[in-house]
Design an enzyme around this catalytic site. Structure first.
Site, PDB file in Angstrom:
ATOM      1  N   ARG A 240       0.987  -1.116  -0.363  1.00 41.35           N
ATOM      2  CA  ARG A 240       0.249  -0.375   0.541  1.00 41.35           C
ATOM      3  C   ARG A 240       0.913   1.061   0.004  1.00 41.35           C
ATOM      4  O   ARG A 240       2.156   1.263   0.939  1.00 41.35           O
ATOM      5  CB  ARG A 240      -0.896   0.249   1.176  1.00 41.35           C
ATOM      6  CG  ARG A 240      -2.219  -0.758   0.735  1.00 41.35           C
ATOM      7  CD  ARG A 240      -3.513  -0.183   0.051  1.00 41.35           C
ATOM      8  NE  ARG A 240      -4.330  -1.266   0.521  1.00 41.35           N
ATOM      9  CZ  ARG A 240      -4.761  -2.344  -1.193  1.00 41.35           C
ATOM     10  NH1 ARG A 240      -3.770  -2.457  -1.859  1.00 41.35           N
ATOM     11  NH2 ARG A 240      -5.462  -2.887  -1.209  1.00 41.35           N
ATOM     12  N   GLU A 269      -4.145   7.539  -4.789  1.00 38.80           N
ATOM     13  CA  GLU A 269      -3.911   7.150  -5.775  1.00 38.80           C
ATOM     14  C   GLU A 269      -5.358   6.684  -7.048  1.00 38.80           C
ATOM     15  O   GLU A 269      -6.200   7.005  -5.998  1.00 38.80           O
ATOM     16  CB  GLU A 269      -3.704   5.088  -6.368  1.00 38.80           C
ATOM     17  CG  GLU A 269      -2.410   4.028  -5.282  1.00 38.80           C
ATOM     18  CD  GLU A 269      -2.745   3.113  -5.821  1.00 38.80           C
ATOM     19  OE1 GLU A 269      -3.745   2.344  -6.071  1.00 38.80           O
ATOM     20  OE2 GLU A 269      -1.706   2.282  -4.952  1.00 38.80           O
ATOM     21  N   HIS A 287      -1.044  -0.211  -9.853  1.00 35.21           N
ATOM     22  CA  HIS A 287      -1.749  -1.493  -8.567  1.00 35.21           C
ATOM     23  C   HIS A 287      -2.024  -2.405  -9.285  1.00 35.21           C
ATOM     24  O   HIS A 287      -3.206  -2.534  -9.713  1.00 35.21           O
ATOM     25  CB  HIS A 287      -2.653  -0.356  -8.973  1.00 35.21           C
ATOM     26  CG  HIS A 287      -2.729  -0.764  -7.058  1.00 35.21           C
ATOM     27  ND1 HIS A 287      -3.167  -0.558  -5.730  1.00 35.21           N
ATOM     28  CD2 HIS A 287      -3.514  -2.197  -6.423  1.00 35.21           C
ATOM     29  CE1 HIS A 287      -3.893  -1.145  -4.651  1.00 35.21           C
ATOM     30  NE2 HIS A 287      -3.496  -2.465  -5.321  1.00 35.21           N
TER      31      HIS A 287
END
Ligand code: DGY
Length: 321
Positions: A240, A269, A287
């Site tokens: 993360r 993000e 991601h």
């Protein structure tokens, strides 16, 4: 099983998963895959029994207290649950589940890609070829770092961390790890445990972040801890973005304190810190740790197994609240 339970599905899921949802539930699907606002999600949840969100939906305490009383379960399509206020869910008596195990291999693959991409300057090389700026070969051209034989430090030796360790050993790396507790020595496969993160960091030519974002780990890699890494180290983050202080990481990449970073996850993000894009020594992915067909199907089925258990009055295997 076939039930009349209404499930709000926040994003477009793999076809096989949506098929099972249609077979077993009354799903409120999102065929356009649009990111719902909190108000839209609340409106869609009216009369629903469960929500199947991704990490893209922020289920803060404020959202959870406003959920209709009918909602009994939040079955996440994710292993990470930092987007859900678990205490607020507990207070409301809402069961929360995640999808561990099934994405460990896919995420570890991306960790290795980030590691290699950062060490071997993959972004730079790709840009050279695509932009037709690649003109020559010479012994000094595009020289990177070899990872064979180097020390890898893993923060978070859970499911993903253990697979990263196995893959890294395949590359001849020596594995060290820091975890809240030492794992069963039978699972360590030669990795060295460090109870103190500060003691491990100076040993790490490469550091891989594989722990969840929790109040204890948010901002973990700040300027002090980055400063403890050896000069020329590589940082890999597939867990993360919140684990990292972006300004500190960028400063270390700019100054040459760090050789490179391989990142798949970011703060805020997809509006990531713009300087990551400007640096040549970053290898950046959007991601995609769990983004394989096999894994996305498995995540959906795992989330549905959890829902099935909840509505059958059984304990779901992946309850986190
Ligand atoms: C996860 O499952 O937590 C991945 O980051 C995708 O959400």
């Amino acid at each position: 099983m076939n039930s009349n339970h209404v499930v709000v599905v926040t994003r477009k899921l793999p076809e096989a998963v949506e098929e099972r949802l249609r077979r077993d539930y009354v799903p409120r699907l999102n065929p356009d895959d649009r990111l719902y606002t909190a108000d839209e999600l609340l409106a869609l949840s009216d009369g629903a029994d469960a929500i199947m969100p991704c990490h893209t939906e922020k289920l803060t305490a404020d959202v959870i207290v406003r959920l209709p009383a009918s909602v009994r379960a939040i079955a996440n399509f994710s292993v990470g649950v930092d987007h859900v206020d678990l205490n607020a869910a507990r207070d409301r008596g809402i069961v929360v589940t995640n999808t561990p195990d099934v994405l460990s291999d896919a995420t570890a693959e991306i960790a290795m890609l980030c590691l290699l991409g950062a060490a071997r300057r993959a972004s730079e090389g790709e840009r050279l070829v695509r932009s037709r700026k690649w003109k020559d070969w010479s012994p000094a051209f595009m020289v990177g770092l070899q990872i064979t034989g180097k020390r890898l430090g893993i923060i978070g030796m859970g499911r993903v961390g253990q697979v990263v360790a196995r893959r890294a050993r395949g590359f001849g790396m020596q594995v060290h790890y820091h975890n809240r507790r030492r794992i069963d020595p039978a699972l360590e496969q030669g990795a060295t445990y460090h109870a103190s993160l500060d003691d491990m960091l100076p040993l790490c030519s490469v550091l891989s972040l594989n722990c969840p974002a929790t109040p204890e780990t948010i901002g973990l890699m700040d300027s002090r801890r980055i400063g403890l890494l050896p000069d020329g180290a590589i940082v890999v983050n597939t867990a993360r973005g919140a684990l990292v202080d972006d300004d500190a990481l960028i400063a270390a990449l700019r100054s040459g304190k760090l050789y490179a970073a391989g990142l798949d996850v970011y703060n805020n993000e997809p509006e990531i810190h713009p300087e990551y894009r400007e640096l040549n020594n970053t290898f950046l992915l959007p991601h995609i740790g769990s983004a394989t067909r096999e894994t996305r199907d498995a995540m959906g089925f795992r989330a549905l197994d959890n829902l099935d258990a909840i509505f059958a009055g059984r304990e779901p295997q992946d309850r986190v609240a």
